[in-house]
Every structure is written in structure tokens, then in C-alpha cells.
Design a protein around this motif. Structure first.
Motif, PDB file in Angstrom:
ATOM      1  N   GLY A  78      -2.619 -22.360 -99.295  1.00  0.00           N
ATOM      2  CA  GLY A  78      -2.419 -23.453 -98.346  1.00  0.00           C
ATOM      3  C   GLY A  78      -2.383 -22.961 -96.918  1.00  0.00           C
ATOM      4  N   SER A  79      -2.979 -23.749 -96.043  1.00  0.00           N
ATOM      5  CA  SER A  79      -3.012 -23.484 -94.614  1.00  0.00           C
ATOM      6  C   SER A  79      -4.061 -22.445 -94.224  1.00  0.00           C
ATOM      7  N   CYS A  80      -4.761 -21.899 -95.201  1.00  0.00           N
ATOM      8  CA  CYS A  80      -5.697 -20.815 -94.864  1.00  0.00           C
ATOM      9  C   CYS A  80      -7.168 -21.178 -95.045  1.00  0.00           C
ATOM     10  N   ALA A 139      -8.320 -15.608 -82.253  1.00  0.00           N
ATOM     11  CA  ALA A 139      -7.713 -16.159 -83.476  1.00  0.00           C
ATOM     12  C   ALA A 139      -7.008 -17.453 -83.118  1.00  0.00           C
ATOM     13  N   GLY A 140      -6.496 -18.137 -84.143  1.00  0.00           N
ATOM     14  CA  GLY A 140      -5.829 -19.409 -83.904  1.00  0.00           C
ATOM     15  C   GLY A 140      -4.617 -19.262 -82.993  1.00  0.00           C
ATOM     16  N   ALA A 141      -3.742 -18.326 -83.317  1.00  0.00           N
ATOM     17  CA  ALA A 141      -2.520 -18.160 -82.521  1.00  0.00           C
ATOM     18  C   ALA A 141      -2.867 -17.748 -81.084  1.00  0.00           C
ATOM     19  N   HIS A 142      -3.911 -16.966 -80.947  1.00  0.00           N
ATOM     20  CA  HIS A 142      -4.356 -16.559 -79.610  1.00  0.00           C
ATOM     21  C   HIS A 142      -4.865 -17.784 -78.836  1.00  0.00           C
ATOM     22  N   GLY A 143      -5.530 -18.690 -79.557  1.00  0.00           N
ATOM     23  CA  GLY A 143      -5.982 -19.938 -78.938  1.00  0.00           C
ATOM     24  C   GLY A 143      -4.796 -20.779 -78.485  1.00  0.00           C
ATOM     25  N   GLU A 144      -3.753 -20.814 -79.331  1.00  0.00           N
ATOM     26  CA  GLU A 144      -2.549 -21.589 -78.970  1.00  0.00           C
ATOM     27  C   GLU A 144      -1.960 -21.050 -77.668  1.00  0.00           C
ATOM     28  N   TRP A 145      -1.825 -19.748 -77.623  1.00  0.00           N
ATOM     29  CA  TRP A 145      -1.237 -19.119 -76.432  1.00  0.00           C
ATOM     30  C   TRP A 145      -2.120 -19.394 -75.201  1.00  0.00           C
ATOM     31  N   ALA A 172       5.255 -28.157 -88.188  1.00  0.00           N
ATOM     32  CA  ALA A 172       4.127 -27.472 -87.537  1.00  0.00           C
ATOM     33  C   ALA A 172       3.875 -26.124 -88.193  1.00  0.00           C
ATOM     34  N   HIS A 173       2.715 -25.592 -87.959  1.00  0.00           N
ATOM     35  CA  HIS A 173       2.441 -24.237 -88.417  1.00  0.00           C
ATOM     36  C   HIS A 173       3.356 -23.272 -87.664  1.00  0.00           C
ATOM     37  N   GLY A 174       3.768 -22.206 -88.339  1.00  0.00           N
ATOM     38  CA  GLY A 174       4.743 -21.280 -87.754  1.00  0.00           C
ATOM     39  C   GLY A 174       4.301 -20.627 -86.463  1.00  0.00           C
ATOM     40  N   THR A 175       2.992 -20.502 -86.273  1.00  0.00           N
ATOM     41  CA  THR A 175       2.525 -19.854 -85.036  1.00  0.00           C
ATOM     42  C   THR A 175       2.804 -20.728 -83.812  1.00  0.00           C
ATOM     43  N   ASN A 176       2.982 -22.037 -83.992  1.00  0.00           N
ATOM     44  CA  ASN A 176       3.165 -22.916 -82.822  1.00  0.00           C
ATOM     45  C   ASN A 176       4.408 -22.562 -82.015  1.00  0.00           C
ATOM     46  N   TYR A 245      -3.228 -30.008 -79.561  1.00  0.00           N
ATOM     47  CA  TYR A 245      -3.580 -30.276 -80.959  1.00  0.00           C
ATOM     48  C   TYR A 245      -3.916 -28.965 -81.652  1.00  0.00           C
ATOM     49  N   ASP A 246      -3.095 -28.594 -82.639  1.00  0.00           N
ATOM     50  CA  ASP A 246      -3.431 -27.435 -83.455  1.00  0.00           C
ATOM     51  C   ASP A 246      -4.508 -27.895 -84.425  1.00  0.00           C
ATOM     52  N   GLY A 247      -5.742 -27.498 -84.130  1.00  0.00           N
ATOM     53  CA  GLY A 247      -6.888 -27.978 -84.911  1.00  0.00           C
ATOM     54  C   GLY A 247      -7.313 -27.017 -86.011  1.00  0.00           C
ATOM     55  N   ALA A 248      -6.411 -26.102 -86.380  1.00  0.00           N
ATOM     56  CA  ALA A 248      -6.771 -25.144 -87.426  1.00  0.00           C
ATOM     57  C   ALA A 248      -6.993 -25.843 -88.771  1.00  0.00           C
ATOM     58  N   ASN A 249      -6.445 -27.062 -88.908  1.00  0.00           N
ATOM     59  CA  ASN A 249      -6.637 -27.816 -90.152  1.00  0.00           C
ATOM     60  C   ASN A 249      -7.770 -28.834 -90.017  1.00  0.00           C
ATOM     61  N   LEU A 269      -9.383 -24.392 -82.421  1.00  0.00           N
ATOM     62  CA  LEU A 269      -9.977 -24.433 -83.752  1.00  0.00           C
ATOM     63  C   LEU A 269      -9.912 -23.041 -84.348  1.00  0.00           C
ATOM     64  N   ASN A 270      -9.900 -22.976 -85.655  1.00  0.00           N
ATOM     65  CA  ASN A 270     -10.001 -21.668 -86.317  1.00  0.00           C
ATOM     66  C   ASN A 270     -11.406 -21.587 -86.918  1.00  0.00           C
ATOM     67  N   LEU A 271     -12.318 -20.941 -86.211  1.00  0.00           N
ATOM     68  CA  LEU A 271     -13.686 -20.850 -86.751  1.00  0.00           C
ATOM     69  C   LEU A 271     -13.696 -20.061 -88.057  1.00  0.00           C
ATOM     70  N   HIS A 272     -12.715 -19.150 -88.189  1.00  0.00           N
ATOM     71  CA  HIS A 272     -12.644 -18.350 -89.414  1.00  0.00           C
ATOM     72  C   HIS A 272     -12.029 -19.147 -90.565  1.00  0.00           C
ATOM     73  N   LYS A 273     -11.622 -20.373 -90.337  1.00  0.00           N
ATOM     74  CA  LYS A 273     -11.216 -21.228 -91.453  1.00  0.00           C
ATOM     75  C   LYS A 273     -12.288 -22.298 -91.639  1.00  0.00           C
ATOM     76  N   THR A 274     -12.224 -23.310 -90.780  1.00  0.00           N
ATOM     77  CA  THR A 274     -13.083 -24.489 -90.933  1.00  0.00           C
ATOM     78  C   THR A 274     -14.572 -24.158 -90.886  1.00  0.00           C
TER      79      THR A 274
HETATM   80  C1  LIG Z   1      -2.360 -24.900 -88.839  1.00  0.00           C
HETATM   81  C2  LIG Z   1      -2.549 -23.490 -88.358  1.00  0.00           C
HETATM   82  N1  LIG Z   1      -2.329 -23.196 -87.065  1.00  0.00           N
HETATM   83  C3  LIG Z   1      -2.487 -21.951 -86.595  1.00  0.00           C
HETATM   84  C4  LIG Z   1      -2.881 -20.913 -87.399  1.00  0.00           C
HETATM   85  C5  LIG Z   1      -2.978 -19.536 -86.841  1.00  0.00           C
HETATM   86  O1  LIG Z   1      -4.253 -19.022 -86.891  1.00  0.00           O
HETATM   87  P1  LIG Z   1      -4.529 -17.449 -86.893  1.00  0.00           P
HETATM   88  O2  LIG Z   1      -3.980 -16.937 -88.177  1.00  0.00           O
HETATM   89  O3  LIG Z   1      -6.005 -17.315 -86.780  1.00  0.00           O
HETATM   90  O4  LIG Z   1      -3.817 -16.862 -85.722  1.00  0.00           O
HETATM   91  C6  LIG Z   1      -3.134 -21.174 -88.760  1.00  0.00           C
HETATM   92  C7  LIG Z   1      -3.559 -20.092 -89.662  1.00  0.00           C
HETATM   93  O5  LIG Z   1      -4.034 -20.268 -90.720  1.00  0.00           O
HETATM   94  C8  LIG Z   1      -2.961 -22.489 -89.246  1.00  0.00           C
HETATM   95  O6  LIG Z   1      -3.157 -22.780 -90.523  1.00  0.00           O
END
Ligand SMILES: Cc1ncc(COP(=O)(O)O)c(C=O)c1O
Length: 487
Positions: A78-80, A139-145, A172-176, A245-249, A269-274
Motif C-alpha cells: 500500500g502507498s507504493c 522523489a516525492g518527498a523532495h517534491g513536497e519540500w 496524510a502520508h508520513g512524508t508530509n 496536493y500530495d499527488g503521489a496517489n 507527482l511520483n513518476l516512479h509510482k504512477t
Molecule cells: C502519498 C505519498 N506521498 C509521498 C510519498 C513520498 O514519495 P517518495 O518515497 O518518492 O519520497 C509517497 C511514497 O510512496 C506516497 O505514497
């Protein structure tokens, strides 16, 4: 399962046995001290296994089979979004004109690569409904920052310096919250209601003139679409805050709904996911960020622009937050994402979402008869179950996850999100067949039966892996990265 070729390569060593064949040396021999300063030269030969080419081949092949990847089995983490990564992406990423260029080359020699980046930015702009996109974040977290630093720069440019707080729902996702903290903000948590959605009354209470932004993971980590999203946007905007908007999902809304249309100012966005970049093992990833017009001046620089004479990088961006990554992002992952978008097309991307959501709901319904379902409503691309019922019988969610290994599956994400007791977060993705979903469901049902009839088999799992349960904390704190032969 365990055979001599799996790890005992040092123990198999036989003096004088070699795994290579080279012709006789026909050039003058150079000694190490002629080319390296003496302090860097070994005084003793390294202790390496002396084995044949076949033995070393079997050794590495056996090691590679111990790794679980989406190409070797179902991976509902989940979440990946562990979906299949089409191999055509690998082909395009290896085209010499993409793979062999150097980021210090003159722009006129890499116009094709720049065009791909520009075009990808345009596609992502369209997909997200934003006004401009940067590909720099890795990465996603880097995008958030990166997004939060832009929001910060925006408020500062307006002299609005008391906006020090970022609101983050507990779903929220823990990286937020982590990204908000690293970007220098204080995190304020807003609670979820009994439906697993942001509690609007709680949100109203915490939004004020100190609010820099609300960060929303949508669908949230419970796999639920935030139904009151427009109202949330209104509440935060009315108080002068920005909407992140955390668009990783995005796998759950791709080509169906756009963060830009919902009122969001920034999205990553997480290109390495979606968008099917391979991931796991720490990268490389790609976390592009899209922004609305009023945040464009703050985008990381240089910004890729299209001119009459071709594509070029614009460094003259006085309000930019600066570079967030050496060079221009993880280009190879961006080539893969571009290939995916172009090969799927708009209708293909729509089908991704439809199938991802259908697969998740199918699994959720079938499994809800055997495991507790804390939020009994239509889910998006993933859902959470609770192992509460099994815990009462003495079996923890961790045990269930370990038992799944015996069936050849990667377990779901467990114990996250924290708001669900004994949580299992399952994301099947759209690329799995009904047969695969059914086989996994059957394994989960069998485990639920074992918990009732023979709990030891679950409590003592895994039974078929090379190693049993590892001390994960010790492994993280004191990793042993070099094999040492037991003396
Ligand atoms: C909803 C969500 N936000 C943020 C992230 C963070 O992305 P990353 O692991 O590429 O830093 C993830 C990672 O899977 C995620 O599922």
C-alpha cells in the motif's frame, strides 16, 4: 531451498581456482605504486574467493532470486503503487542519444533531450491542471519540500511572514509532516472523522492567519477520496493559505480529476509510482512539482523554456528558490515516464485509474468477510483492513505479513496509517489479473483460517525463506554490509 551456491562462496574457495581467462600480457606491466601514491596501495592482497566462472554465476543468480520484485511476484504494498514497469520504457531510456549524453554538453547538442523534458512538463501540466511544472525534484518527498519552499517564498514575497504553520491531516502520508518540518514550518494536525475523511470542523478550528498551507494526500492513506475537497480549498484560501496536493496517489484519479481544477496551488507527482518508473531500494525517482501561475516565479531554476531557436535553460529568475538538484532532475526516470504517457495516451491513462480502483474494491469486498474493514465505503486505488479480530486470537498483523511470504507474496504495508489498529494497507494496482488477485485473496483467507485453527503456523512464519525474522531495528542501526567469513 538452501544450497551451497547461495551464500557460501567464500567457503567454496579453492586456492588457485580462477573465474576468468585472459591472454598472456603483451604490454609492459605497470605496478600499482607507479600510478598511485604509496599510501593508497595495498600491502596485502584482498581476501577474495577463488572460484570458477560457473560458481560465481550461480552465486549471483541465486542472490538475485532472493529479491522480491514486481517482475517476480505480486507486490501489493500500500502507498507504493508497485505496478508493472513496461519494458519499452527500458528500451527508450537506453537509446544512446538519451543514455550517453552529459548534462554539461552544450544545449544545442541535446535539443532532443530538452524537447522530451519540455514535452513531459507539458503533459504533466495538462494531467494535473496546473500552469507550469518543474522536473527537478528527485522523489516525492523532495517534491513536497520543493513545493513548500515555493509557498514559503511566495508568502515572504508578499511580506506575509507570520505564516509559519502547515496543516496536515492525520491520514496524510508520513512524508508530509516531515517535509513541512524540514522546510521550516510547524505542523498542525487535523483529525479525520468517523468516515476516514478530514474533519471539516476541526479544520476550521486550526486554520488562521498563521496558516501557510494545507497539505492534502488525496486519496488519503486510507484509500479514500476526500469528498469535501472543494470546501477545504475554500476554507484555506479564505484564510490566505495555499493548498498543497500530495499527488503521489494519482493512480486513483489520473485522467478523471485534476488537482488544479479542485483549487490546488501546488502538486507533486511520483513518476516512479504512477508513471511506471522502477522503484524500491531507494531510487532514483522523480517527483515533479506543478504550480499555479502566482507561484511560477518561485520555481527552481534553471527553467526550461522554448524559444524560436530551440530549447534553452533560463537562469534569470530572481525570485526562484534556486536549484533543488544538481543538473535537471533524474533524466532517465523522466524518459521512462514520458514513454509511458505517450504509449498509454489519454484513454489508456483513464483505464489505468478505472482498473486500479476496480481491483482494489474487488479485493476489499472479498477480504472484508475475513478481516475487519474499518471504513466500509467505496475505496480508490487502495484500502485498509485491520487485523484486530486476529489479534484477539493471539496473532499479530506482523505475523500475517510474514506468513504471506510463504505464499510467495510481498506483504502489504502494515501498521500504517497509524490511525487504524493492526493496519494492513493493500494496493493491488491495475496491472494485475483477476487470477492473481484471486490467488492472493485465497492466501489471505487461508491465513485467516489458520489463525483460528492452527495459529502457531502463522506466529512462527515464514517457513520457506532463507532467513526467518530479522531484527529490523538492529539491521537499520548496525547494518552489516560486508560479508565476513566465519572463522
Ligand atoms: C502519498 C505519498 N506521498 C509521498 C510519498 C513520498 O514519495 P517518495 O518515497 O518518492 O519520497 C509517497 C511514497 O510512496 C506516497 O505514497
Amino acid at each position: 531451498m538452501h544450497n551451497q551456491h547461495q551464500s557460501l562462496i567464500f567457503e567454496m574457495s579453492k586456492e588457485g581456482r580462477v573465474g576468468y581467462s585472459l591472454p598472456e600480457l603483451d604490454v609492459p606491466e605497470v605496478t600499482s605504486t607507479e600510478v598511485l601514491p604509496a599510501e593508497y596501495v595495498r600491502t596485502e592482497a584482498p581476501e577474495l574467493p577463488e572460484v570458477s566462472e560457473l560458481d560465481i554465476m550461480r552465486h549471483y543468480t541465486a542472490l538475485s532470486k532472493r529479491n522480491h520484485g514486481v517482475d517476480s511476484g505480486f507486490y501489493p504494498l500500500g502507498s507504493c503503487t508497485m505496478k508493472y514497469n513496461p519494458k519499452i520504457n527500458e528500451y527508450t531510456a537506453r537509446i544512446p542519444g538519451f543514455a550517453n549524453i552529459h548534462p554539461l554538453q552544450d544545449e544545442e547538442t541535446v535539443q532532443g533531450a530538452l524537447e522530451l523534458m519540455y514535452d513531459l512538463q507539458e503533459h504533466l501540466t495538462e494531467i494535473t491542471g496546473m500552469d507550469e511544472v518543474t522536473l527537478q525534484p528527485a522523489a516525492g518527498a523532495h517534491g513536497e519540500w520543493t513545493g513548500l519552499m515555493m509557498i514559503r517564498a511566495y508568502h515572504e514575497a508578499n511580506g506575509d511572514t507570520k505564516r509559519t504553520k502547515v496543516i496536515v491531516p492525520d491520514s496524510a502520508h508520513g512524508t508530509n509532516p516531515a517535509s513541512a518540518t524540514v522546510a521550516g514550518f510547524e505542523t498542525v494536525t487535523v483529525k479525520s472523522n468517523e468516515h476516514g475523511l478530514v474533519d471539516l470542523d476541526d479544520l476550521r478550528k486550526v486554520v488562521n492567519e498563521e496558516t501557510a498551507a494545507l497539505m492534502l494526500t488525496n486519496p488519503n492513506t486510507l484509500g479514500l477520496f476526500e469528498e469535501d475537497i472543494l470546501e477545504m480549498a475554500e476554507i484555506v484560501h479564505a484564510a490566505g493559505g495555499k493548498l498543497y496536493y500530495d499527488g503521489a496517489n494519482l493512480n486513483a484519479v489520473l485522467s478523471k480529476a485534476r488537482p488544479g481544477d479542485m483549487g490546488f496551488d501546488v502538486v507533486h507527482l511520483n513518476l516512479h509510482k504512477t508513471f511506471t518508473g522502477p522503484h524500491g531500494g531507494g531510487g532514483p525517482g522523480s517527483g515533479p512539482v506543478g504550480v499555479k501561475a502566482d507561484l511560477i516565479p518561485f520555481l527552481p531554476k534553471p527553467v526550461l523554456v522554448k524559444t524560436e531557436s530551440g530549447f534553452t535553460f533560463d537562469y534569470n529568475r530572481p525570485q526562484s528558490i534556486g536549484r533543488v538538484k544538481p543538473f535537471y532532475g533524474n533524466f532517465g526516470i523522466n524518459v521512462r515516464a514520458y514513454t509511458y504517457i505517450r504509449s498509454m495516451g489519454p484513454d489508456g491513462l483513464k483505464a489505468v485509474t478505472e482498473n486500479a480502483v476496480l481491483n482494489a474494491n474487488y479485493m476489499m469486498r472479498r477480504l472484508s468477510e475475513h478481516y475487519d474493514l474499518p471504513f466500509d465505503r467505496h475505496c480508490k486505488h487502495e484500502f485498509v483492513l485491520s487485523g484486530k479480530r486476529q489479534k484477539k486470537l493471539g496473532v499479530r498483523t506482523l505475523d500475517i505479513a510474514k506468513r504471506l511470504l510463504d505464499f510467495g507474496y510481498h506483504p502489504p504495508t502494515i501498521y500504517f496509517p497509524l490511525i487504524v489498529e493492526e493496519c494492513m494497507m493493500i494496493e493491488p494496482t491495475e496491472t494485475e489479473s483477476k487470477e492473481t488477485l484471486d490467488a492472493f485473496i485465497d492466501a489471505m483467507i487461508q491465513i485467516a483460517k489458520e489463525v483460528e485453527e492452527n495459529p502457531e503456523i502463522v506466529q512462527e512464519a515464514p517457513h520457506t525463506t532463507v532467513v526467518k525474522r530479522l531484527d529490523e531495528t538492529l539491521a537499520a542501526r548496525k547494518p552489516v554490509l560486508r560479508y565476513q567469513k566465519e572463522s
